[in-house]
Write a protein that holds these residues in place. Structure first.
Motif, PDB file in Angstrom:
ATOM      1  N   MET A 109      -1.575   5.437   3.089  1.00  0.00           N
ATOM      2  CA  MET A 109      -1.450   4.587   2.143  1.00  0.00           C
ATOM      3  C   MET A 109      -2.398   4.856   0.852  1.00  0.00           C
ATOM      4  O   MET A 109      -3.550   4.977   1.094  1.00  0.00           O
ATOM      5  N   GLU A 110      -1.965   4.095   0.011  1.00  0.00           N
ATOM      6  CA  GLU A 110      -2.727   4.007  -1.167  1.00  0.00           C
ATOM      7  C   GLU A 110      -3.389   2.921  -1.176  1.00  0.00           C
ATOM      8  O   GLU A 110      -3.029   1.538  -1.354  1.00  0.00           O
ATOM      9  N   VAL A 111      -4.893   2.559  -0.923  1.00  0.00           N
ATOM     10  CA  VAL A 111      -5.607   1.531  -0.902  1.00  0.00           C
ATOM     11  C   VAL A 111      -6.939   1.588  -1.898  1.00  0.00           C
ATOM     12  O   VAL A 111      -7.702   2.603  -1.792  1.00  0.00           O
ATOM     13  N   TYR A 125       0.930  -1.139  -0.108  1.00  0.00           N
ATOM     14  CA  TYR A 125      -0.004  -0.091  -0.034  1.00  0.00           C
ATOM     15  C   TYR A 125       0.812   1.402  -0.069  1.00  0.00           C
ATOM     16  O   TYR A 125       0.265   2.296   0.333  1.00  0.00           O
ATOM     17  N   PHE A 164      -8.114  -4.227   2.790  1.00  0.00           N
ATOM     18  CA  PHE A 164      -7.247  -3.540   3.641  1.00  0.00           C
ATOM     19  C   PHE A 164      -7.449  -3.548   4.964  1.00  0.00           C
ATOM     20  O   PHE A 164      -6.659  -3.837   5.911  1.00  0.00           O
ATOM     21  N   GLY A 194      -5.861   5.131   4.711  1.00  0.00           N
ATOM     22  CA  GLY A 194      -5.845   4.594   3.505  1.00  0.00           C
ATOM     23  C   GLY A 194      -7.052   5.101   2.553  1.00  0.00           C
ATOM     24  O   GLY A 194      -8.224   5.015   2.937  1.00  0.00           O
ATOM     25  N   PRO A 208       3.161   2.544   2.136  1.00  0.00           N
ATOM     26  CA  PRO A 208       2.971   3.416   3.325  1.00  0.00           C
ATOM     27  C   PRO A 208       4.193   4.449   3.590  1.00  0.00           C
ATOM     28  O   PRO A 208       5.270   4.325   3.301  1.00  0.00           O
TER      29      PRO A 208
END
Length: 182
Positions: free
Chosen positions: A63-65, A40, A71, A113, A42
């Motif tokens: 994070m990229e979720v 993700y 997740f 996220g 972080p």
């Protein structure tokens, strides 16, 4: 343009920072959160990487979720046994986000996220702008800390010093864009 890895560089600089930054760095490494959640991307954001943390500051990891359910299950599997663990999903500025909070070794963590690259998320853009402002005005670091100790949140503290009115979260991003920081 923002250096995409600047957040990671600021994180690694913490191992040479204040005692609290060094402790936070060791705690994050010991928890293994950056490795456990590497899928993700972080990235530690907020006050610790730029040295303006005060009592009660938490460790914000963005994070990229793209799959909130997956997740959240991963977060629960890894951290649900930590003190004060909670996870929730909410809408911020029209975007679905997943947030988890817990305490590990006396540090409060907030995991955040959303379906956006980390270097485009507001927390990252705020941190980079704040960092660049303090590079330009080094004496402001202590002024920001003083305002934070008086109860200001970080972005409103910077906007107070910069003379930015209105929504401090949007105003700080507009300022960062105007100055070429982001």
């Amino acid at each position: 343009m923002i250096e995409k890895m600047m957040g990671n560089n600021l994180f690694h600089e913490m191992k040479k920072g204040s005692e609290k930054q060094r402790n936070a760095y060791r705690t994050i490494r010991e928890l293994g959160i950056l490795e456990d959640l590497k899928a993700y991307t972080p990235t530690l954001c907020g006050t610790f990487p730029i040295g303006i943390d005060v009592k009660g500051s938490d460790l914000d990891i963005i994070m990229e979720v793209h799959n909130a359910e997956e997740f959240e299950e991963r977060i629960k599997t890894l951290y649900s046994k930590q003190d004060q663990f909670k996870v929730k999903r909410t809408i911020i500025r029209g975007n679905e986000v997943s947030k988890a909070n817990f305490v590990f070794q006396s540090f409060e963590f907030e995991l955040f996220g959303q379906a956006q690259p980390v270097h485009k998320q507001h927390a990252y853009l705020h941190m980079i702008t704040e960092y660049k402002v303090m590079q330009k005005h080094p004496a402001w670091k202590q002024r920001v800390i003083a305002l934070k100790k008086r109860g200001y949140k970080t972005e409103p503290a910077f906007c107070e010093l910069l003379g930015i009115s209105g929504d401090p979260y949007e105003g700080l991003i507009r300022y960062g864009i105007k100055q070429g920081y982001i």
